[in-house]
Scaffold this active site. Structure first.
Site, mmCIF file in Angstrom:
data_model
loop_
_atom_site.group_PDB
_atom_site.id
_atom_site.type_symbol
_atom_site.label_atom_id
_atom_site.label_comp_id
_atom_site.label_asym_id
_atom_site.label_seq_id
_atom_site.Cartn_x
_atom_site.Cartn_y
_atom_site.Cartn_z
ATOM 1 N N HIS A 153 3.350 15.430 95.379
ATOM 2 C CA HIS A 153 3.231 16.126 96.670
ATOM 3 C C HIS A 153 3.840 15.259 97.765
ATOM 4 O O HIS A 153 4.608 15.725 98.599
ATOM 5 C CB HIS A 153 1.757 16.361 97.044
ATOM 6 N N ALA A 210 5.384 17.543 88.261
ATOM 7 C CA ALA A 210 4.737 18.848 88.462
ATOM 8 C C ALA A 210 4.352 19.022 89.929
ATOM 9 O O ALA A 210 4.513 20.105 90.505
ATOM 10 C CB ALA A 210 3.506 18.978 87.574
ATOM 11 N N CYS A 262 1.451 15.947 86.116
ATOM 12 C CA CYS A 262 2.241 14.751 86.399
ATOM 13 C C CYS A 262 2.896 14.832 87.776
ATOM 14 O O CYS A 262 2.857 15.854 88.443
ATOM 15 C CB CYS A 262 3.298 14.567 85.314
#
Ligand code: CFM
Length: 567
Positions: A198, A68, A65
């Protein structure tokens, strides 16, 4: 077919046929969508891959996800920031140190909080009445105990749903405590995968940390290594190698890195990118604001490591540095040669398939190539089209609603700190044929008629194993045991289990040896995959020769050991 364990049949089905077989089980709408995410490769006319789209509900994906990707992958490894997950305890507990992003503290007074899993432990009361108060308390409590330099807050799904303003809380606590406190709206559902996380993490690190310390570099050759997370100690190997060559790493984002190093990252001469997917945003933003150019490198695989070192050497245009790099490459290659030759002789021609994250499915192909192995199929879990087809497709990528969800920072040249001398140098080198800001992606390096599969499902992996019979698969944690239960060794390339490092020449030796051991251990011949148990008996066992050999050996052993037949 050749003999026993080294047997490796040519695939009976073409890539196109295999794809059809995989799609057969799906309802037509799903098949249509998945079909776009599976393409038969042609490196000379790279086809378009459907990537970075939502996973069809019901398919078993390997993806993670957004939380994460942000907390776990990019910013979490910074070891002296205190990371607090705002959410129910599960999100914090399950994101606690499973990735093996390793850290060593060396100096007196260095702190390492990575062993802690801090969470606000949200309960029904906070879901109903709001969790900001509890978050404030948690920050205060953590500060009182640890006195960290910085605290970061991560929002999980329920936080976004109830509308807690994590940024306002961070701002308030920053003023109250007088330390850097910043928050990330990285709710798990915010993107289609961890990839969104990210981007969110890059934005936050760039906004809140990079540029806080202007101490200039005194070393003549300084770089940042971006997108290297020190899994199993990879960053340490890279750092040691660069140091041998005489290159100084200002910061690694974010493998074994501390807050101070990131504050100073904008003073480096060059950004080098390992994992393009997770960190390209940072390189782009640093170039815009500070004028630092970036190049793509790959320190996975001996040949690629040599190529990357030479490219860095060429950038610095120093004969002395380039000579030293050549010396180091010659030494490292010579040391590696006996292992490489021995393993190549045993593994040459074997087939591998790789389904990992957003960069390793590409990079690890080079390690297999080093030892003469062939990659027949590969795919990322969550990468974008540019990671497959190369950055030249960037202008053609459609921005969908899911991507629009993620903030694009507006970055401008810093009037004081922008390095126009770097820009001049970049232009000059480019005119001499040096390429910057480029990544040509996975597919240009894969052979024609290999099958590229984005966000592969378990059903598809099963078909691939059954019909194309790879000798080894490189994959993540979720599917590792599924693969191994089918009798195929799986090299776990996310946290490496307890293996690694695999980076640069020293790591390559570890990898070659492990692949050799995995391919040649007899244990796989004891596993019977489901389709051989349930079949009508007409299917030819994939490893029949291995099984025969094993049966013979077992009989021989039983005879000598005088074990009764029924045991
Ligand atoms: Fe980059 Fe990574 Fe990867 Fe990644 Fe990851 Fe990873 Fe990975 Mo697991 S940052 S994209 S989100 S190289 S955690 S260290 S191994 S899936 S291929």
């Amino acid at each position: 077919m050749t003999t026993e364990e080294t047997s490796c049949e040519a695939p009976e089905l073409s890539a196109e046929q295999l794809k059809e077989e995989m799609l057969k089980a799906y309802p037509s709408k799903t098949a249509k969508k998945r079909g776009k995410q599976m393409v038969v490769n042609d490196p000379d006319a790279i086809p378009e891959v459907g990537a970075n789209s939502r996973t069809v509900p019901g398919l078993i994906t390997q993806r993670g996800c957004t939380y994460a990707g942000c907390r776990g992958v990019v910013i979490g490894p910074i070891h002296d920031i205190l990371h607090i997950t705002h959410g129910p305890i599960g999100c914090g507990y399950y994101s606690w140190l499973t990735r093996r992003n390793m850290v060593k503290t060396v100096n007196e007074g260095d702190t390492n909080y990575l062993q802690y899993a801090m969470s606000t432990d949200m309960m029904e009361e906070q879901i109903v009445f709001g969790g900001e108060k509890k978050l404030k308390q948690a920050i205060q409590e953590a500060y009182d105990i640890f006195k960290p330099k910085a605290i970061s807050i991560y929002a999980t799904c329920p936080v976004g749903l109830i509308g807690d303003d994590v940024h306002a809380v961070a701002k308030e606590m920053k003023e109250t405590l007088g330390i850097n406190v910043f928050a990330f709206s990285c709710e798990g559902y915010r993107g289609v995968s961890q990839s969104a996380g990210h981007h969110i993490a890059n934005n936050g690190v760039f906004k809140h940390i990079v540029g806080l310390d202007d101490t200039p570099q005194t070393h003549p050759y300084t770089i940042n290594v971006l997108g290297e997370y020190n899994i199993g100690g990879d960053a340490w190997e890279i750092d040691t190698l660069l140091r041998k060559c005489g290159i100084h790493v200002v910061s690694t984002l974010s493998g074994d890195v501390n807050y101070e190093q990131i504050k100073n990252a904008h003073t480096a001469h060059l950004n080098t990118i390992m994992c393009h997917r997770s960190i390209n945003y940072m390189a782009e933003m640093m170039e815009k604001k500070y004028g630092i150019p970036w190049i793509k490198v790959n320190f996975i695989g001996a040949d690629q490591s040599a190529k990357s070192l030479r490219k860095i050497g060429a950038f610095f245009e120093s004969k002395e540095l380039q000579d030293r790099i050549e010396e180091v490459i010659a030494q490292e290659m010579a040391a590696l040669k006996p292992v490489r030759d021995r393993v190549t002789a045993r593994c040459k021609g074997k087939k591998a398939a790789l389904f990992v994250g957003g960069s390793r499915a590409h990079h690890y192909q080079d390690l297999f190539k080093d030892i003469g192995m062939e990659v027949i199929s590969a795919g990322y879990e969550f990468a974008h089209r540019d990671d497959y087809e190369g950055r030249s497709v960037l202008p053609n990528i459609k921005v969908d609603a899911d991507s629009r969800n993620i903030e694009e920072l507006t970055v401008e040249e810093d009037p004081q700190r922008f390095r126009s001398d770097f820009v001049e140098k970049k232009k000059r080198l480019e005119s001499e044929g040096f390429t910057f800001s480029d990544y040509h992606g996975m597919m240009a390096e894969m052979k024609k008629n290999t099958l590229v599969i984005d966000d592969i499902s378990h059903h598809e992996i099963e078909k691939l194993i059954k019909l194309w019979k790879p000798d080894i698969i490189g994959s993540g944690i979720k599917d590792k045991f599924v693969i191994e239960k089918m009798g195929i060794p799986c090299k776990q390339l996310h946290s490496y289990d307890y293996g690694g490092p695999y980076a640069v020449f020293t790591g390559a030796a570890n990898f070659y040896e492990e692949v050799d051991r995995m391919l040649h251990t007899k244990v796989w011949s004891f596993v019977v995959p489901p389709w051989q148990k349930e079949g009508n008996g007409t299917e030819k066992p994939y490893y029949a020769p291995r099984k025969e050999k094993r049966d013979k050996e077992n009989t021989a052993w039983k005879k000598t050991a005088e074990v009764p037949e029924e045991v």
